[in-house]
Motif scaffolding. Sequence first.
Motif, PDB file in Angstrom:
ATOM      1  N   ASN A  84       0.823  -1.211   0.000  1.00  0.00           N
ATOM      2  CA  ASN A  84       0.000   0.000   0.000  1.00  0.00           C
ATOM      3  C   ASN A  84       0.858   1.261   0.000  1.00  0.00           C
ATOM      4  O   ASN A  84       0.533   2.231  -0.688  1.00  0.00           O
ATOM      5  CB  ASN A  84      -0.953  -0.012   1.192  1.00  0.00           C
ATOM      6  CG  ASN A  84      -2.056  -1.029   1.014  1.00  0.00           C
ATOM      7  OD1 ASN A  84      -2.447  -1.356  -0.101  1.00  0.00           O
ATOM      8  ND2 ASN A  84      -2.544  -1.553   2.117  1.00  0.00           N
TER       9      ASN A  84
ATOM     10  N   ALA B 283       3.762   2.252  -9.603  1.00  0.00           N
ATOM     11  CA  ALA B 283       3.155   2.837 -10.801  1.00  0.00           C
ATOM     12  C   ALA B 283       4.203   3.584 -11.626  1.00  0.00           C
ATOM     13  O   ALA B 283       4.209   3.495 -12.861  1.00  0.00           O
ATOM     14  CB  ALA B 283       2.017   3.778 -10.414  1.00  0.00           C
ATOM     15  N   ALA B 284       5.105   4.295 -10.961  1.00  0.00           N
ATOM     16  CA  ALA B 284       6.158   5.031 -11.674  1.00  0.00           C
ATOM     17  C   ALA B 284       7.120   4.074 -12.377  1.00  0.00           C
ATOM     18  O   ALA B 284       7.565   4.354 -13.503  1.00  0.00           O
ATOM     19  CB  ALA B 284       6.915   5.938 -10.707  1.00  0.00           C
TER      20      ALA B 284
ATOM     21  N   ARG C 157       2.641   1.969  -3.642  1.00  0.00           N
ATOM     22  CA  ARG C 157       1.841   2.085  -4.871  1.00  0.00           C
ATOM     23  C   ARG C 157       2.347   3.164  -5.832  1.00  0.00           C
ATOM     24  O   ARG C 157       2.465   2.904  -7.031  1.00  0.00           O
ATOM     25  CB  ARG C 157       0.378   2.302  -4.540  1.00  0.00           C
ATOM     26  CG  ARG C 157      -0.321   1.073  -4.039  1.00  0.00           C
ATOM     27  CD  ARG C 157      -1.792   1.348  -3.715  1.00  0.00           C
ATOM     28  NE  ARG C 157      -2.384   0.242  -3.020  1.00  0.00           N
ATOM     29  CZ  ARG C 157      -2.947  -0.807  -3.626  1.00  0.00           C
ATOM     30  NH1 ARG C 157      -2.968  -0.859  -4.929  1.00  0.00           N
ATOM     31  NH2 ARG C 157      -3.452  -1.786  -2.908  1.00  0.00           N
ATOM     32  N   PRO C 158       2.643   4.382  -5.354  1.00  0.00           N
ATOM     33  CA  PRO C 158       3.120   5.400  -6.305  1.00  0.00           C
ATOM     34  C   PRO C 158       4.437   5.012  -6.980  1.00  0.00           C
ATOM     35  O   PRO C 158       4.609   5.232  -8.181  1.00  0.00           O
ATOM     36  CB  PRO C 158       3.301   6.652  -5.443  1.00  0.00           C
ATOM     37  CG  PRO C 158       2.477   6.418  -4.220  1.00  0.00           C
ATOM     38  CD  PRO C 158       2.462   4.941  -4.005  1.00  0.00           C
ATOM     39  N   GLU C 159       5.356   4.420  -6.224  1.00  0.00           N
ATOM     40  CA  GLU C 159       6.643   4.012  -6.801  1.00  0.00           C
ATOM     41  C   GLU C 159       6.458   2.883  -7.805  1.00  0.00           C
ATOM     42  O   GLU C 159       7.090   2.871  -8.860  1.00  0.00           O
ATOM     43  CB  GLU C 159       7.624   3.579  -5.707  1.00  0.00           C
ATOM     44  CG  GLU C 159       8.087   4.706  -4.824  1.00  0.00           C
ATOM     45  CD  GLU C 159       7.192   4.926  -3.606  1.00  0.00           C
ATOM     46  OE1 GLU C 159       6.110   4.283  -3.520  1.00  0.00           O
ATOM     47  OE2 GLU C 159       7.560   5.741  -2.763  1.00  0.00           O
TER      48      GLU C 159
END
Length: 110
Positions: free
Chosen positions: A91, A98-99, A94-96
């Motif tokens: 959780n 997606a990147a 998630r941003p990493e």
Amino acid sequence: MSFNGAPAARELRAAAARGLFLGAEHVLGESNNVVPLDEAALQRSGTASVDPPSLTAMVSYDTPYAVVQHERLDFRHAPGRTAKYLENSLNAARPEVAALIAAELRRAMR
């Protein structure tokens, strides 16, 4: 001008699989930082993999007690170590993740 979409689609799927694997490896690294210590057997059992046909990434730990250590919130762990080590790491990352996937897709589109 003609566009041959099949090779482009194959390359994009391969790039997505590479990105997913990098993302799974990132989540594994993050979860290894907080996995409960038990002479490190649990930490060493962690693996990351990708199923390219389905574009599904997996991160898992393979000891007989991995699920119990993950789910039991009443266990006491060393400082900085915690239950829900995999769920919380996923959780938070998630941003990493997606990147990482997006970067691989961008590389494939050059």
